[in-house]
Design a protein around this motif. Structure first.
Motif, PDB file in Angstrom:
ATOM      1  N   VAL A  10      34.753  31.229  46.890  1.00  0.00           N
ATOM      2  CA  VAL A  10      35.323  29.790  46.251  1.00  0.00           C
ATOM      3  C   VAL A  10      34.164  29.223  45.350  1.00  0.00           C
ATOM      4  N   ASN A  46      30.536  29.912  47.830  1.00  0.00           N
ATOM      5  CA  ASN A  46      31.123  29.933  49.256  1.00  0.00           C
ATOM      6  C   ASN A  46      31.882  31.062  49.464  1.00  0.00           C
ATOM      7  N   TYR A  86      37.121  37.032  49.504  1.00  0.00           N
ATOM      8  CA  TYR A  86      37.101  35.957  48.368  1.00  0.00           C
ATOM      9  C   TYR A  86      35.816  35.301  48.376  1.00  0.00           C
ATOM     10  N   LYS A  93      37.913  26.822  43.356  1.00  0.00           N
ATOM     11  CA  LYS A  93      39.281  27.684  43.166  1.00  0.00           C
ATOM     12  C   LYS A  93      38.767  29.102  44.024  1.00  0.00           C
ATOM     13  N   LYS A  94      39.736  29.681  44.500  1.00  0.00           N
ATOM     14  CA  LYS A  94      39.534  30.977  45.377  1.00  0.00           C
ATOM     15  C   LYS A  94      39.648  32.026  44.142  1.00  0.00           C
TER      16      LYS A  94
END
Length: 249
Positions: free
Chosen positions: A103, A74, A101, A107-108
């Motif tokens: 994902v 992501n 960022y 989790k980022k």
């Protein structure tokens, strides 16, 4: 189609030095007595380079890959970024100013920097590529995730040409004069391999999530040679044993 949304960094920047017990600087490199074969002996902080069982890079081949239902990465990268371009004596690196960022597993992971190796560090069925790009991310809990992209021999890559033009020819850093097109540095097809590995430079820390994109981009031979000329040497760590690991695809 790709969708893009608009302290520790020192260690992630692959600075090439560590402070040993007495506070003196321990240098590492890619040739001679400070090359990859000796990293684990240069400083206690580098011991994982010698004893680690889950090291990177690796050769990705049919004997170590297994089919899996991998969720798409992501991406939340801006279309274009500004930042600094750095020659730290080991690689050419871009440090973005904006927050980008991904994902993974819910989790980022924030993009800290991206940098290059030539020839490639990872191989596929024993094949080396002209260039490998690493997007280095870190989660708030300290966990690292690295996306690897390789470049095969082909047409000149406009974005790489722009970066090489701005890259310092000696150790140092400067502000990028132009924005970096992030979409141009990723293939359209984002299928990937996943495995648990390490940083490919000292301290060779393990527990890194590796997301190695299957589809290469292209650069010209001249672009690969220009990078090597700037660095003055090949900056790839040799492939490491896979050991008991499996690579998901």
């Amino acid at each position: 189609m790709k969708k893009f949304i608009g302290g520790l960094v020192g260690s992630l920047m692959i600075g090439g030095v560590a402070l040993a017990g007495g506070g003196h600087v321990v240098k590492w490199g890619y040739v001679g007595k400070i090359g990859p074969a000796h990293w684990g002996d240069l400083a206690h902080e580098y011991f994982m380079c010698k004893v680690g069982k889950n090291q990177s890079p690796v050769d990705i081949n049919s004997s170590v890959t297994i089919e899996a239902q991998l969720e798409p990465i992501n991406f939340h990268y801006r279309d274009q970024i500004s930042g600094e371009i750095v020659n730290n004596g080991h690689t050419i690196m871009v440090v973005p100013k904006e927050d980008n960022y991904i994902v993974v597993d819910g989790k980022k992971f924030h993009l800290k920097q991206f940098h290059f190796h030539s020839p490639s560090e990872h191989t596929v069925e024993g094949k080396y590529y002209l260039l490998e790009l690493h997007f280095v991310h870190q989660a708030d809990d300290g966990q690292l995730a690295v996306i690897g992209v390789v470049f095969d021999r082909g047409a000149e890559h406009p974005e790489i040409a722009k970066l090489w033009k701005e890259a310092p020819e000696h150790e140092g850093k400067k502000e990028l004069k132009s924005l970096v097109n992030m979409q141009a540095l990723l293939p359209e097809n984002l299928d990937y391999y996943r495995y648990s590995g390490s940083l490919t430079t000292p301290p060779c820390s393990e527990g890194v999530i590796w997301l190695f994109l299957k589809n290469p981009l292209q650069i010209s031979e001249a672009q690969a040679e220009k990078f090597k000329k700037i660095m003055g040497f090949e900056n790839n760590r040799p492939v490491q044993p896979v050991n008991a690991r499996k690579i998901l695809k």
